[in-house]
Design a protein around this motif. Structure first.
Motif, PDB file in Angstrom:
ATOM      1  N   LEU A  86       0.831  -1.208   0.000  1.00  0.00           N
ATOM      2  CA  LEU A  86       0.000   0.000   0.000  1.00  0.00           C
ATOM      3  C   LEU A  86       0.863   1.254   0.000  1.00  0.00           C
ATOM      4  CD1 LEU A  86      -2.839   1.205   0.059  1.00  0.00           C
ATOM      5  CD2 LEU A  86      -2.693   1.168   2.555  1.00  0.00           C
ATOM      6  N   HIS A  87       1.976   1.219   0.708  1.00  0.00           N
ATOM      7  CA  HIS A  87       2.877   2.367   0.719  1.00  0.00           C
ATOM      8  C   HIS A  87       3.412   2.634  -0.687  1.00  0.00           C
ATOM      9  CE1 HIS A  87       3.617   1.372   5.221  1.00  0.00           C
ATOM     10  NE2 HIS A  87       2.470   1.998   5.030  1.00  0.00           N
ATOM     11  N   LEU A  88       3.763   1.570  -1.393  1.00  0.00           N
ATOM     12  CA  LEU A  88       4.238   1.733  -2.770  1.00  0.00           C
ATOM     13  C   LEU A  88       3.110   2.233  -3.669  1.00  0.00           C
ATOM     14  CD1 LEU A  88       6.417   1.556  -4.877  1.00  0.00           C
ATOM     15  CD2 LEU A  88       5.979  -0.910  -5.063  1.00  0.00           C
ATOM     16  N   LYS A  89       1.916   1.710  -3.474  1.00  0.00           N
ATOM     17  CA  LYS A  89       0.767   2.170  -4.266  1.00  0.00           C
ATOM     18  C   LYS A  89       0.523   3.657  -4.035  1.00  0.00           C
ATOM     19  CE  LYS A  89      -4.179   1.909  -4.782  1.00  0.00           C
ATOM     20  NZ  LYS A  89      -5.423   1.630  -4.133  1.00  0.00           N
ATOM     21  N   VAL A 132       2.138   3.109 -14.639  1.00  0.00           N
ATOM     22  CA  VAL A 132       1.622   3.311 -13.282  1.00  0.00           C
ATOM     23  C   VAL A 132       0.351   2.494 -13.073  1.00  0.00           C
ATOM     24  CG1 VAL A 132       0.711   5.015 -11.654  1.00  0.00           C
ATOM     25  CG2 VAL A 132       2.690   5.582 -13.068  1.00  0.00           C
ATOM     26  N   LEU A 133      -0.532   2.475 -14.061  1.00  0.00           N
ATOM     27  CA  LEU A 133      -1.773   1.706 -13.938  1.00  0.00           C
ATOM     28  C   LEU A 133      -1.480   0.225 -13.716  1.00  0.00           C
ATOM     29  CD1 LEU A 133      -4.866   1.406 -14.108  1.00  0.00           C
ATOM     30  CD2 LEU A 133      -4.587   1.134 -16.580  1.00  0.00           C
ATOM     31  N   ILE A 134      -0.588  -0.331 -14.503  1.00  0.00           N
ATOM     32  CA  ILE A 134      -0.244  -1.746 -14.362  1.00  0.00           C
ATOM     33  C   ILE A 134       0.297  -2.018 -12.954  1.00  0.00           C
ATOM     34  CG2 ILE A 134       1.375  -3.539 -15.128  1.00  0.00           C
ATOM     35  CD1 ILE A 134       1.057  -2.270 -17.982  1.00  0.00           C
ATOM     36  N   ALA A 135       1.204  -1.179 -12.498  1.00  0.00           N
ATOM     37  CA  ALA A 135       1.796  -1.376 -11.177  1.00  0.00           C
ATOM     38  C   ALA A 135       0.750  -1.256 -10.069  1.00  0.00           C
ATOM     39  CB  ALA A 135       2.926  -0.366 -10.958  1.00  0.00           C
ATOM     40  N   VAL A 136      -0.116  -0.252 -10.150  1.00  0.00           N
ATOM     41  CA  VAL A 136      -1.132  -0.039  -9.109  1.00  0.00           C
ATOM     42  C   VAL A 136      -2.112  -1.215  -9.065  1.00  0.00           C
ATOM     43  CG1 VAL A 136      -3.150   1.384  -8.533  1.00  0.00           C
ATOM     44  CG2 VAL A 136      -0.949   2.467  -8.987  1.00  0.00           C
ATOM     45  N   VAL A 137      -2.570  -1.657 -10.212  1.00  0.00           N
ATOM     46  CA  VAL A 137      -3.525  -2.770 -10.244  1.00  0.00           C
ATOM     47  C   VAL A 137      -2.879  -4.049  -9.709  1.00  0.00           C
ATOM     48  CG1 VAL A 137      -4.868  -4.282 -11.768  1.00  0.00           C
ATOM     49  CG2 VAL A 137      -4.992  -1.791 -12.034  1.00  0.00           C
ATOM     50  N   LEU A 139      -0.336  -4.270  -7.595  1.00  0.00           N
ATOM     51  CA  LEU A 139      -0.125  -4.120  -6.167  1.00  0.00           C
ATOM     52  C   LEU A 139      -1.429  -4.308  -5.388  1.00  0.00           C
ATOM     53  CD1 LEU A 139       2.334  -1.097  -6.116  1.00  0.00           C
ATOM     54  CD2 LEU A 139       2.811  -3.405  -5.268  1.00  0.00           C
ATOM     55  N   ALA A 140      -2.487  -3.649  -5.846  1.00  0.00           N
ATOM     56  CA  ALA A 140      -3.768  -3.718  -5.120  1.00  0.00           C
ATOM     57  C   ALA A 140      -4.400  -5.102  -5.212  1.00  0.00           C
ATOM     58  CB  ALA A 140      -4.726  -2.662  -5.666  1.00  0.00           C
ATOM     59  N   SER A 141      -4.173  -5.809  -6.304  1.00  0.00           N
ATOM     60  CA  SER A 141      -4.773  -7.130  -6.471  1.00  0.00           C
ATOM     61  C   SER A 141      -3.982  -8.231  -5.780  1.00  0.00           C
ATOM     62  CB  SER A 141      -4.883  -7.477  -7.960  1.00  0.00           C
ATOM     63  OG  SER A 141      -5.678  -6.534  -8.627  1.00  0.00           O
ATOM     64  N   LEU A 142      -2.678  -8.203  -5.965  1.00  0.00           N
ATOM     65  CA  LEU A 142      -1.825  -9.290  -5.459  1.00  0.00           C
ATOM     66  C   LEU A 142      -1.335  -9.059  -4.027  1.00  0.00           C
ATOM     67  CD1 LEU A 142       0.286  -9.885  -8.687  1.00  0.00           C
ATOM     68  CD2 LEU A 142      -1.756 -11.109  -7.932  1.00  0.00           C
TER      69      LEU A 142
END
Length: 145
Positions: A86-89, A132-137, A139-142
């Motif tokens: 979450l911090h990375l997100k 950024v979208l790929i990374a955020v999704v 992170l939030a999913s996995l």
């Protein structure tokens, strides 16, 4: 409002924000390709860019962040100290806000006829939010860590 409803609204507004961040730089690509003497084309792009930025992209950004903060509050702030993903997100969201402001600077540059970037540069600029979208999704999913 339930936690899942807040999350749904957060995702809806996030999709709208990203749609604006994908389309606005694409408009910049086409705007940068206009010949300098095309005043009518310039005015048309300035209008489209302004409406997209202020009418869709910025309100969606505010609502995305607002619902995201609501999610944090609803989930209990103390729990999040143990969630590195979450911090990375949140860092990536901050980076996205910087990109949003950068888009605004180009909005002004085009309006004031001071843009010096080429359409090729804007084609590359347009790809940043995809990463950024790929990374955020992911992170939030996995929730990898």
């Amino acid at each position: 409002m339930s936690y899942l409803a807040i999350k749904a609204w957060h995702l809806i507004w996030m999709v709208c924000w990203f749609a604006g961040l994908f389309y606005l730089p694409r408009l910049y690509v086409y705007h940068a390709m206009l010949p300098p003497e095309d005043g009518a084309g310039h005015e048309r792009f300035v209008l489209m860019e302004r409406k997209l930025f202020w009418g869709i992209t910025t309100p969606a950004a505010v609502l995305t962040i607002g619902f995201g903060l609501w999610l944090l509050a609803a989930g209990g702030w103390a729990l999040y100290s143990k969630m590195g993903w979450l911090h990375l997100k949140l860092a990536l969201v901050a980076l996205l806000v910087v990109y949003h402001v950068w888009c605004y600077r180009y909005l002004r540059a085009f309006r004031e006829l001071t843009n010096t970037r080429t359409h090729r540069w804007f084609r590359w600029f347009n790809e940043a939010p995809v990463i950024v979208l790929i990374a955020v999704v992911l992170l939030a999913s996995l929730k990898p860590f």
